[in-house]
Design a protein around this motif. Structure first.
Motif, PDB file in Angstrom:
ATOM      1  N   ALA A 104      -5.403   3.366  19.855  1.00  0.00           N
ATOM      2  CA  ALA A 104      -5.298   4.271  18.706  1.00  0.00           C
ATOM      3  C   ALA A 104      -6.586   4.248  17.897  1.00  0.00           C
ATOM      4  N   ASN A 105      -6.900   5.388  17.295  1.00  0.00           N
ATOM      5  CA  ASN A 105      -8.070   5.493  16.422  1.00  0.00           C
ATOM      6  C   ASN A 105      -7.660   5.016  15.040  1.00  0.00           C
ATOM      7  N   LEU A 106      -7.991   3.809  14.708  1.00  0.00           N
ATOM      8  CA  LEU A 106      -7.552   3.209  13.450  1.00  0.00           C
ATOM      9  C   LEU A 106      -8.184   3.874  12.236  1.00  0.00           C
ATOM     10  N   ASN A 107      -9.330   4.531  12.441  1.00  0.00           N
ATOM     11  CA  ASN A 107     -10.024   5.139  11.300  1.00  0.00           C
ATOM     12  C   ASN A 107      -9.342   6.401  10.802  1.00  0.00           C
ATOM     13  N   THR A 108      -8.520   7.011  11.623  1.00  0.00           N
ATOM     14  CA  THR A 108      -7.856   8.259  11.218  1.00  0.00           C
ATOM     15  C   THR A 108      -6.387   8.064  10.865  1.00  0.00           C
ATOM     16  N   LEU A 109      -5.856   6.876  11.120  1.00  0.00           N
ATOM     17  CA  LEU A 109      -4.447   6.618  10.852  1.00  0.00           C
ATOM     18  C   LEU A 109      -4.174   6.430   9.370  1.00  0.00           C
ATOM     19  N   GLN A 110      -3.009   6.874   8.956  1.00  0.00           N
ATOM     20  CA  GLN A 110      -2.505   6.555   7.622  1.00  0.00           C
ATOM     21  C   GLN A 110      -1.455   5.440   7.760  1.00  0.00           C
ATOM     22  N   ALA A 111      -1.168   4.772   6.646  1.00  0.00           N
ATOM     23  CA  ALA A 111      -0.229   3.650   6.657  1.00  0.00           C
ATOM     24  C   ALA A 111       1.136   4.060   7.175  1.00  0.00           C
ATOM     25  N   GLN A 112       1.615   5.240   6.766  1.00  0.00           N
ATOM     26  CA  GLN A 112       2.951   5.658   7.178  1.00  0.00           C
ATOM     27  C   GLN A 112       3.031   5.949   8.678  1.00  0.00           C
ATOM     28  N   GLN A 113       1.872   6.236   9.321  1.00  0.00           N
ATOM     29  CA  GLN A 113       1.854   6.496  10.751  1.00  0.00           C
ATOM     30  C   GLN A 113       1.849   5.197  11.565  1.00  0.00           C
ATOM     31  N   ALA A 114       1.370   4.134  10.934  1.00  0.00           N
ATOM     32  CA  ALA A 114       1.270   2.861  11.648  1.00  0.00           C
ATOM     33  C   ALA A 114       2.395   1.896  11.315  1.00  0.00           C
ATOM     34  N   MET A 115       3.149   2.216  10.284  1.00  0.00           N
ATOM     35  CA  MET A 115       4.149   1.241   9.793  1.00  0.00           C
ATOM     36  C   MET A 115       5.367   1.170  10.692  1.00  0.00           C
ATOM     37  N   VAL A 142       0.865  -1.196   0.000  1.00  0.00           N
ATOM     38  CA  VAL A 142       0.000   0.000   0.000  1.00  0.00           C
ATOM     39  C   VAL A 142       0.889   1.229   0.000  1.00  0.00           C
ATOM     40  N   PRO A 143       0.398   2.353  -0.545  1.00  0.00           N
ATOM     41  CA  PRO A 143       1.173   3.600  -0.490  1.00  0.00           C
ATOM     42  C   PRO A 143       1.186   4.194   0.909  1.00  0.00           C
ATOM     43  N   GLU A 144       2.159   5.069   1.162  1.00  0.00           N
ATOM     44  CA  GLU A 144       2.320   5.649   2.501  1.00  0.00           C
ATOM     45  C   GLU A 144       1.068   6.389   2.971  1.00  0.00           C
ATOM     46  N   GLY A 145       0.410   7.058   2.028  1.00  0.00           N
ATOM     47  CA  GLY A 145      -0.746   7.882   2.408  1.00  0.00           C
ATOM     48  C   GLY A 145      -2.054   7.121   2.480  1.00  0.00           C
ATOM     49  N   ALA A 146      -2.030   5.818   2.276  1.00  0.00           N
ATOM     50  CA  ALA A 146      -3.268   5.033   2.306  1.00  0.00           C
ATOM     51  C   ALA A 146      -3.821   4.967   3.727  1.00  0.00           C
ATOM     52  N   PRO A 147      -5.152   4.927   3.880  1.00  0.00           N
ATOM     53  CA  PRO A 147      -5.733   4.769   5.211  1.00  0.00           C
ATOM     54  C   PRO A 147      -5.304   3.430   5.824  1.00  0.00           C
ATOM     55  N   PHE A 148      -5.221   3.417   7.134  1.00  0.00           N
ATOM     56  CA  PHE A 148      -4.826   2.178   7.810  1.00  0.00           C
ATOM     57  C   PHE A 148      -5.806   1.057   7.498  1.00  0.00           C
ATOM     58  N   THR A 149      -7.071   1.411   7.323  1.00  0.00           N
ATOM     59  CA  THR A 149      -8.066   0.390   7.006  1.00  0.00           C
ATOM     60  C   THR A 149      -7.762  -0.276   5.661  1.00  0.00           C
ATOM     61  N   ALA A 150      -7.207   0.489   4.717  1.00  0.00           N
ATOM     62  CA  ALA A 150      -6.832  -0.086   3.421  1.00  0.00           C
ATOM     63  C   ALA A 150      -5.670  -1.066   3.601  1.00  0.00           C
ATOM     64  N   ALA A 151      -4.734  -0.714   4.482  1.00  0.00           N
ATOM     65  CA  ALA A 151      -3.616  -1.616   4.765  1.00  0.00           C
ATOM     66  C   ALA A 151      -4.120  -2.903   5.416  1.00  0.00           C
ATOM     67  N   LEU A 152      -5.112  -2.752   6.318  1.00  0.00           N
ATOM     68  CA  LEU A 152      -5.675  -3.916   6.986  1.00  0.00           C
ATOM     69  C   LEU A 152      -6.352  -4.846   5.980  1.00  0.00           C
TER      70      LEU A 152
END
Length: 358
Positions: free
Chosen positions: A295-306, A248-258
Motif C-alpha cells: 500500500a502507498n502509505l503516503n496517500t492513505l488516510q487514518a480511516q482507510q487504514a484503521m 487521531v481524527p479519521e481524516g488524518a494522513p496515515f503518516t500522522a497516525a504513525l
C-alpha cells in the motif's frame, strides 16, 4: 552434656513430632464429630462462676456444641473479639486475632500482663474475650478473668484442662486437650499449641462462612496481596489517560497516525470522528500488513487504514477483566472508552504487569 549429633535421630524425632501433632489434631476432630446440641437463640450457655471442682462435669455439652455456641456468640456480639494469652499461647493468640480480623471478625490481641496494668480498659461489656491457656492456670491470665467477668464481656476459654480455673470461669469452654506434647520431655508446648492454633482457625473459618465473607471481602482486607490487586484494581487505576492516549481524527494522513503511535509508545492509536467518538484503531500490526500488501502509505488516510469497531473496555471494569479480554483475543493493547464511546484511556500488557495484576 551434648550428645553426638545423629542425622538419623534428628529425622526420626521430626517424624515423631509430626505424628504426635497429627494425632492431636485428629483427636480434636473426633471431639467435633458429635452434632451440636440445639441451644436456640438463647445465647451462650450459662456457667456458674463458683468453682465446681468438677470442671467439665458442669458442662454436659461437648466441643462441637461449645464451638457452635462460640460462633453464635461472636456473631451476635456488637463488640470485638479480644484475644489474650501468655507465652506460647500468647503467640498463638496473636495469630488467631490476626486471622479473625482478616476474615471479617473485628479482633485484637491484649497481653494479659499489660491488661492488668491498664489495657483492660480497652475491653467493654459488648466484647467477647477469648482466653488461651493450656494449663488454664496461667497467673497473668487468671488474675484478669474476674475483671473481664465483672465488665460483662462473654468469656470463651480455650484450654487443655477442663478442671482449671479458666475452664470453671468460662462462659463457653473450648477443650483443646492433647494426650502428650511432641517435646521428648513432654514439657515444651508443641502439640498443645498446634491444637490451639487449629481450633482458632476452625473458629475463624466457621465465622467467615456464617458472615458470607467472600473473595471481594478478603481482597479488601488484603489490599497488598495478589488477590487484593486483582479484585480491587480497576482499569482507571492503571490506564494511561489525557494526553498520553494516542488519538487521531479519521481524516488524518496515515503518516500522522504513525507519528502518534511512535510518540505515545503504545503500539497503536485510536481513530475518532468529528465528535470524538471512537471509530477504529491502528496498530503496529496493521502497519506491517499494509507494507506487505504494498500500500502507498503516503496517500492513505487514518480511516482507510484503521481496524473498525475495536474491542474496548470501560474505566470502571476490573483490571483483571482487561487481562482476560486481551488474552482471549490475543491482543497486546486495549482502548478504554466511556459510555458515549469516546476514548478516555489506553493500556497494554506492560501496564498490567507493572501494576502486578498479572
Amino acid at each position: 552434656m551434648h550428645t553426638p549429633f545423629s542425622p538419623e535421630r534428628a529425622v526420626q524425632l521430626a517424624r515423631d513430632t509430626l505424628d504426635i501433632e497429627a494425632r492431636a489434631l485428629l483427636t480434636l476432630r473426633e471431639r467435633l464429630a458429635a452434632p451440636p446440641l440445639s441451644q436456640g437463640n438463647a445465647g451462650p450457655p450459662q456457667v456458674s462462676l463458683t468453682p465446681s471442682g468438677g470442671g467439665s462435669a458442669s458442662r454436659p455439652w461437648g466441643l462441637s456444641t461449645a464451638l457452635a455456641q462460640a460462633v453464635q456468640c461472636i456473631l451476635q456480639s456488637s463488640g470485638r473479639v479480644v484475644v489474650s494469652g501468655m507465652g506460647k499461647s500468647g503467640h498463638v493468640g496473636r495469630k488467631i486475632a490476626a486471622t479473625l480480623a482478616s476474615t471479617g471478625t473485628p479482633a485484637y490481641f491484649v497481653h494479659p500482663a499489660e491488661a492488668s496494668h491498664g489495657d483492660l480498659g480497652m475491653v467493654t461489656r459488648d466484647d467477647v474475650f477469648l482466653a488461651l491457656s493450656n494449663s488454664g492456670e496461667t497467673e497473668e491470665l487468671t488474675r484478669i478473668v474476674p475483671q473481664v467477668k465483672r465488665l460483662g464481656a462473654t468469656l470463651i476459654g480455650m484450654t487443655g484442662r477442663t478442671d482449671s480455673t479458666l475452664a470453671r470461669h468460662a462462659d463457653i469452654l473450648l477443650d483443646c486437650a492433647v494426650e502428650q506434647e511432641a517435646c521428648p520431655l513432654n514439657l515444651a508446648p508443641t502439640a498443645s499449641t498446634t491444637a490451639q492454633l487449629a481450633l482458632g482457625d476452625a473458629l475463624a473459618v466457621a465465622l467467615l462462612d456464617a458472615r458470607g465473607f467472600g473473595p471481594e471481602d478478603f481482597a479488601r482486607t488484603h489490599p497488598g496481596g495478589s488477590l487484593g490487586r486483582k479484585l480491587l484494581t480497576h482499569v482507571r487505576d492503571v490506564m494511561r489517560s489525557g494526553q498520553a492516549v494516542p488519538s487521531v481524527p479519521e481524516g488524518a494522513p496515515f503518516t500522522a497516525a504513525l507519528m502518534e503511535i511512535t510518540r505515545k509508545g503504545l503500539g497503536m492509536t485510536a481513530v475518532v470522528d468529528a465528535q470524538g467518538v471512537l471509530t477504529g484503531i491502528i496498530t503496529d500490526g496493521d502497519l506491517r500488513r499494509l507494507i506487505e500488501k504494498g500500500a502507498n502509505l503516503n496517500t492513505l488516510q487514518a480511516q482507510q487504514a484503521m481496524h473498525p469497531q475495536p474491542r474496548t473496555i470501560g474505566p470502571d471494569a476490573l483490571a483483571v477483566e482487561a487481562v482476560q479480554l486481551m488474552e482471549q483475543y490475543r491482543i497486546n493493547q486495549l482502548l478504554v472508552a466511556d459510555a458515549q464511546g469516546k476514548p478516555v484511556g489506553a493500556l497494554n500488557m506492560h501496564d498490567l504487569f507493572a501494576a502486578k495484576v498479572i
